[in-house]
Design a protein around this motif. Structure first.
Motif, mmCIF file in Angstrom:
data_model
loop_
_atom_site.group_PDB
_atom_site.id
_atom_site.type_symbol
_atom_site.label_atom_id
_atom_site.label_comp_id
_atom_site.label_asym_id
_atom_site.label_seq_id
_atom_site.Cartn_x
_atom_site.Cartn_y
_atom_site.Cartn_z
ATOM 1 N N PHE A 202 0.838 -1.202 0.000
ATOM 2 C CA PHE A 202 0.000 0.000 0.000
ATOM 3 C C PHE A 202 0.870 1.247 0.000
ATOM 4 C CE2 PHE A 202 -0.386 -2.105 4.292
ATOM 5 C CZ PHE A 202 0.705 -1.482 4.889
ATOM 6 N N GLN A 203 0.246 2.358 -0.368
ATOM 7 C CA GLN A 203 0.927 3.645 -0.280
ATOM 8 C C GLN A 203 1.052 4.059 1.184
ATOM 9 O OE1 GLN A 203 -0.610 6.754 -2.900
ATOM 10 N NE2 GLN A 203 -1.608 5.173 -4.164
ATOM 11 N N THR A 204 2.157 4.693 1.503
ATOM 12 C CA THR A 204 2.409 5.106 2.884
ATOM 13 C C THR A 204 1.277 5.972 3.423
ATOM 14 O OG1 THR A 204 4.808 5.009 2.551
ATOM 15 C CG2 THR A 204 4.011 6.327 4.400
ATOM 16 N N GLU A 205 0.891 6.998 2.673
ATOM 17 C CA GLU A 205 -0.112 7.945 3.174
ATOM 18 C C GLU A 205 -1.499 7.324 3.239
ATOM 19 O OE1 GLU A 205 0.692 10.549 4.624
ATOM 20 O OE2 GLU A 205 2.784 10.678 3.972
ATOM 21 N N VAL A 206 -1.819 6.450 2.294
ATOM 22 C CA VAL A 206 -3.120 5.764 2.346
ATOM 23 C C VAL A 206 -3.194 4.908 3.607
ATOM 24 C CG1 VAL A 206 -4.567 4.008 1.249
ATOM 25 C CG2 VAL A 206 -3.479 5.782 -0.150
ATOM 26 N N PHE A 207 -2.132 4.178 3.878
ATOM 27 C CA PHE A 207 -2.106 3.317 5.061
ATOM 28 C C PHE A 207 -2.244 4.131 6.342
ATOM 29 C CE2 PHE A 207 0.709 1.668 8.454
ATOM 30 C CZ PHE A 207 -0.059 0.570 8.837
ATOM 31 N N LEU A 208 -1.447 5.191 6.476
ATOM 32 C CA LEU A 208 -1.492 5.984 7.708
ATOM 33 C C LEU A 208 -2.830 6.691 7.873
ATOM 34 C CD1 LEU A 208 2.134 7.439 7.805
ATOM 35 C CD2 LEU A 208 1.138 5.755 9.368
ATOM 36 N N ARG A 209 -3.406 7.142 6.771
ATOM 37 C CA ARG A 209 -4.707 7.813 6.858
ATOM 38 C C ARG A 209 -5.783 6.833 7.328
ATOM 39 N NH1 ARG A 209 -4.744 9.657 2.122
ATOM 40 N NH2 ARG A 209 -6.028 8.077 1.087
ATOM 41 N N GLU A 210 -5.796 5.641 6.769
ATOM 42 C CA GLU A 210 -6.813 4.670 7.174
ATOM 43 C C GLU A 210 -6.570 4.149 8.589
ATOM 44 O OE1 GLU A 210 -8.809 2.036 4.997
ATOM 45 O OE2 GLU A 210 -8.634 3.012 3.037
ATOM 46 N N LEU A 211 -5.312 3.960 8.953
ATOM 47 C CA LEU A 211 -5.013 3.503 10.310
ATOM 48 C C LEU A 211 -5.401 4.569 11.328
ATOM 49 C CD1 LEU A 211 -3.822 1.211 12.012
ATOM 50 C CD2 LEU A 211 -1.579 2.301 11.792
ATOM 51 N N GLN A 212 -5.174 5.824 10.974
ATOM 52 C CA GLN A 212 -5.590 6.925 11.846
ATOM 53 C C GLN A 212 -7.105 6.929 12.033
ATOM 54 O OE1 GLN A 212 -3.728 9.494 13.430
ATOM 55 N NE2 GLN A 212 -5.702 9.975 14.361
ATOM 56 N N SER A 213 -7.837 6.598 10.980
ATOM 57 C CA SER A 213 -9.291 6.580 11.048
ATOM 58 C C SER A 213 -9.807 5.421 11.891
ATOM 59 C CB SER A 213 -9.876 6.492 9.629
ATOM 60 O OG SER A 213 -11.270 6.301 9.658
ATOM 61 N N GLN A 214 -9.186 4.249 11.754
ATOM 62 C CA GLN A 214 -9.694 3.046 12.417
ATOM 63 C C GLN A 214 -9.094 2.809 13.802
ATOM 64 O OE1 GLN A 214 -12.180 1.556 11.185
ATOM 65 N NE2 GLN A 214 -12.182 2.179 9.036
ATOM 66 N N SER A 215 -7.808 3.128 13.985
ATOM 67 C CA SER A 215 -7.124 2.873 15.262
ATOM 68 C C SER A 215 -6.189 4.042 15.573
ATOM 69 C CB SER A 215 -6.338 1.555 15.204
ATOM 70 O OG SER A 215 -7.189 0.461 14.965
ATOM 71 N N PRO A 216 -6.755 5.212 15.899
ATOM 72 C CA PRO A 216 -5.919 6.405 16.075
ATOM 73 C C PRO A 216 -4.909 6.276 17.204
ATOM 74 C CG PRO A 216 -8.170 6.781 16.839
ATOM 75 C CD PRO A 216 -8.182 5.492 16.101
ATOM 76 N N ASP A 217 -5.199 5.479 18.239
ATOM 77 C CA ASP A 217 -4.256 5.355 19.350
ATOM 78 C C ASP A 217 -2.955 4.685 18.920
ATOM 79 O OD1 ASP A 217 -5.777 3.127 18.836
ATOM 80 O OD2 ASP A 217 -6.037 2.535 20.924
#
Length: 472
Positions: A202-217
Motif C-alpha cells: 500500500f501507499q504510505t499515506e493511504v495506510f497511515l490515513r486509514e489507520l488513523q481513522s480506524q485505530s488512532p491510538d
C-alpha cells in the motif's frame, strides 16, 4: 519508490527447541545457507524501483539482524528497534512514519521475515499486480491459494469468487479466524477463500490515513515514539515510554478487518509461514517412506517421520508420524498431529523457571558467540569464538577468575596494564578484580577455551568500562 518493510519481531515458539526467544526462527538457516530473514530480502532481487528496506525487530536481536543484513549487502537498510513487543500494527505504523522521511509517499511492501516462497517468479508477478492495486489507492494483501483444508491459518473471503485471468485482484469481503476442519473443507469447496498470508502492499499515506481513522491510538503512540527516536550505531531507537502506550494489536484487527478498501491478490507460489515442525516436514526433502532425516541420524523401518539433529546421533526404529528435534540442550519428541501444541511446552518451561525457551546453550553476542560446554560447582568451561575485528568489552569481575587458552587464531589481550598477543596453544590467567579485554586483531575467527572459577559465575558479575557496541 517501493520500500520493503520486513517485520522480524516474531518468536517462533512452535519451532522450539530450535527457535528460542533470543534466537528466533527468522534468524535461523532452516533451508539452505541463508537465514529466513536473508531469503525474504533476496527474493526481491530484480523488482523495479526497489529502495533499501526497513526492518523492524526486537532490540535483543539487533546485532544479529545487522550482521545478517551486511552479509547480503543490505547495509543501507533502516533497522527500527521495538523496545517492547506491541504486535504488528504499532510496528507497521513506526515503519510507515519512518518511510515518510525517505520519499514522497512511497509504496510499502510489508513482508514477514519468517516465510518461505518456493516460486520467486510467480511471487514477483503477483507483487506487480499488488503494486498496481496500491497505485490505485487500495490496501492490497496476498491471499494464498489453499491446497488443503488447513486449520492453522486464518482465511480471506473475496467478493468475486475464485481467480480468473481477467482479474488480478478482488475486493475483500471479510477476514475470518482459523476454522475447524469441517469449516476449512467448506471454504475449500466454495473457492472464494484464500489463506491469509500477512503480506501487504500500500501507499504510505493511504495506510497511515486509514489507520488513523480506524485505530488512532496506534498512530499517536507510534508518532510520539518516533519523534523521540535516536540513532544508535546502525539502529533507530524509538522512545520506550511512548511506544508502550500503543495497544498490543495486530494489523488485521487494527485496520484490515475494518477497512472497506482492502483487495486480495491471489498467490500460488509455494508459500508457507513455516509455523510449526509439521510445516517444516512438509517443505523438507523426504525418502520413499516419507521420512525427512536431517543431521546425524540412522533410521530402520520408520514412516512419515521428521528427525532434526544438531549435535549427536539420533536412531529411529519402526516409528511413524513423529517429530524428533535434537539440540545440544533440549530434545522434542512429538506426534506430528500435535505440531500446533508445541508452544504449550514453553508455558511449562516458564512455570519451572527454566531458561531453555529463551536461548540456546550457544549464546550470540555482537562480537561472536560462546558455548557453555561444561558447568559444575565453582567452575564453568566456555568455548568462545570472536569474529575478525571483534572485541569484548573492557570489563572486570568481582567473583570469578578466568583462564584463556587460544586454540585457533590470534588473541589480543588487555590485562590490567599489560597488553599480550597470544597465538595458538598459548594462554593467560585473569585474576579476580583485574580489568581485562579480549579482541581478535586477525583475519580469521579467534577461538579460545575459557575456564571460569569462583563462587559466583552468573553473567551479571560484570562491570563494563568500554564497549564497542554501545552496551551499558
Amino acid at each position: 519508490m517501493i520500500i520493503p518493510v520486513i517485520l522480524a519481531g516474531g518468536s517462533g515458539t512452535r519451532l522450539w527447541p530450535l527457535s528460542r526467544k533470543h534466537y528466533p526462527k527468522q534468524l535461523l538457516k532452516l533451508f539452505g545457507d541463508k537465514t529466513m530473514l536473508q531469503q525474504t530480502l533476496l527474493r526481491l532481487q530484480g523488482v523495479p524501483h526497489l529502495a533499501p528496506s526497513i526492518v523492524v525487530c526486537n532490540e535483543e536481536h539487533r546485532f544479529m539482524v545487522a550482521e545478517q543484513l551486511h552479509e547480503i549487502g543490505q547495509q543501507k537498510s533502516s533497522i527500527i528497534l521495538e523496545p517492547i513487543a506491541r504486535n504488528t500494527a504499532p510496528a507497521l505504523a513506526l515503519a510507515a512514519i519512518h518511510a515518510r522521511t525517505l520519499g514522497d509517499n512511497p509504496i510499502l511492501l510489508v513482508l514477514s521475515a519468517d516465510h518461505m516462497i518456493s516460486d520467486v517468479a510467480v511471487f514477483q508477478a503477483a507483487l506487480a499486480d499488488a503494486i498496481k492495486a496500491a497505485e490505485l489507492g487500495h490496501l492490497a494483501t496476498f491471499g494464498v491459494q489453499p491446497t488443503r483444508p488447513e486449520t492453522g491459518y486464518g482465511y480471506i473471503k473475496t467478493l468475486n469468487g475464485a481467480v480468473t485471468e481477467a482479474a488480478a485482484f478482488f475486493p475483500v469481503a471479510q477476514f475470518v479466524e482459523k476454522p475447524d476442519l469441517a469449516t476449512a473443507e467448506q471454504y475449500l469447496a466454495e473457492g472464494c477463500y484464500y489463506w491469509n498470508s500477512g503480506m501487504f502492499v500500500f501507499q504510505t499515506e493511504v495506510f497511515l490515513r486509514e489507520l488513523q481513522s480506524q485505530s488512532p491510538d496506534v498512530v499517536v503512540a507510534a508518532e510520539q515514539a518516533k519523534a523521540w527516536a535516536v540513532q544508535d550505531l546502525d539502529f533507530i531507537r524509538v522512545d520506550k515510554e511512548s511506544f508502550a502506550q500503543a495497544p498490543n494489536i495486530s494489523i488485521d484487527y487494527a485496520l484490515m478487518e475494518k477497512s472497506r478498501n482492502v483487495v486480495c491478490v491471489p498467490l500460488d507460489a509455494g508459500w508457507s509461514d513455516v509455523g510449526d515442525w509439521k510445516s517444516f516436514w512438509d517443505l523438507s526433502d523426504k525418502d520413499t517412506a516419507g521420512n525427512s532425516l536431517i543431521g546425524d541420524s540412522i533410521d530402520i523401518g520408520s514412516t512419515n517421520t521428521l528427525v532434526f539433529s544438531q549435535d549427536k546421533l539420533v536412531a529411529t526404529l519402526g516409528v511413524n508420524n513423529l517429530m524428533i528435534i535434537n539440540t545440544p540442550d533440549a530434545v522434542l519428541v512429538a506426534d506430528k498431529s500435535q505440531a500446533q501444541q508445541v508452544k504449550s511446552i514453553i508455558t511449562h518451561i516458564e512455570k519451572q523457571n527454566r531458561s531453555e525457551h529463551l536461548q540456546h546453550r550457544e549464546i550470540y553476542r555482537p562480537w561472536g558467540c560462546y558455548d557453555a560446554i561444561d558447568t559444575g560447582d565453582r567452575y564453568q568451561v566456555n568455548r568462545i569464538r570472536v569474529k575478525p575485528g571483534g572485541s569484548l568489552s573492557l570489563q572486570v569481575h568481582h567473583h570469578r577468575a578466568e583462564h584463556w587458552i587460544v586454540v585457533k587464531g590470534t588473541a589480543l589481550v588487555q590485562k590490567g596494564e599489560e597488553t599480550l598477543l597470544l597465538s595458538e596453544n598459548e594462554s593467560t590467567y585473569i585474576p579476580v578484580g583485574t580489568k581485562h579485554r579480549l579482541s581478535n586483531p586477525g583475519k580469521i575467527p579467534l577461538e579460545i577455551v575459557e575456564v571460569q572459577s569462583g563462587p559466583y559465575l552468573e553473567e551479571d558479575d560484570v562491570i563494563r568500562y568500554e564497549d564497542s557496541y554501545g552496551r551499558s
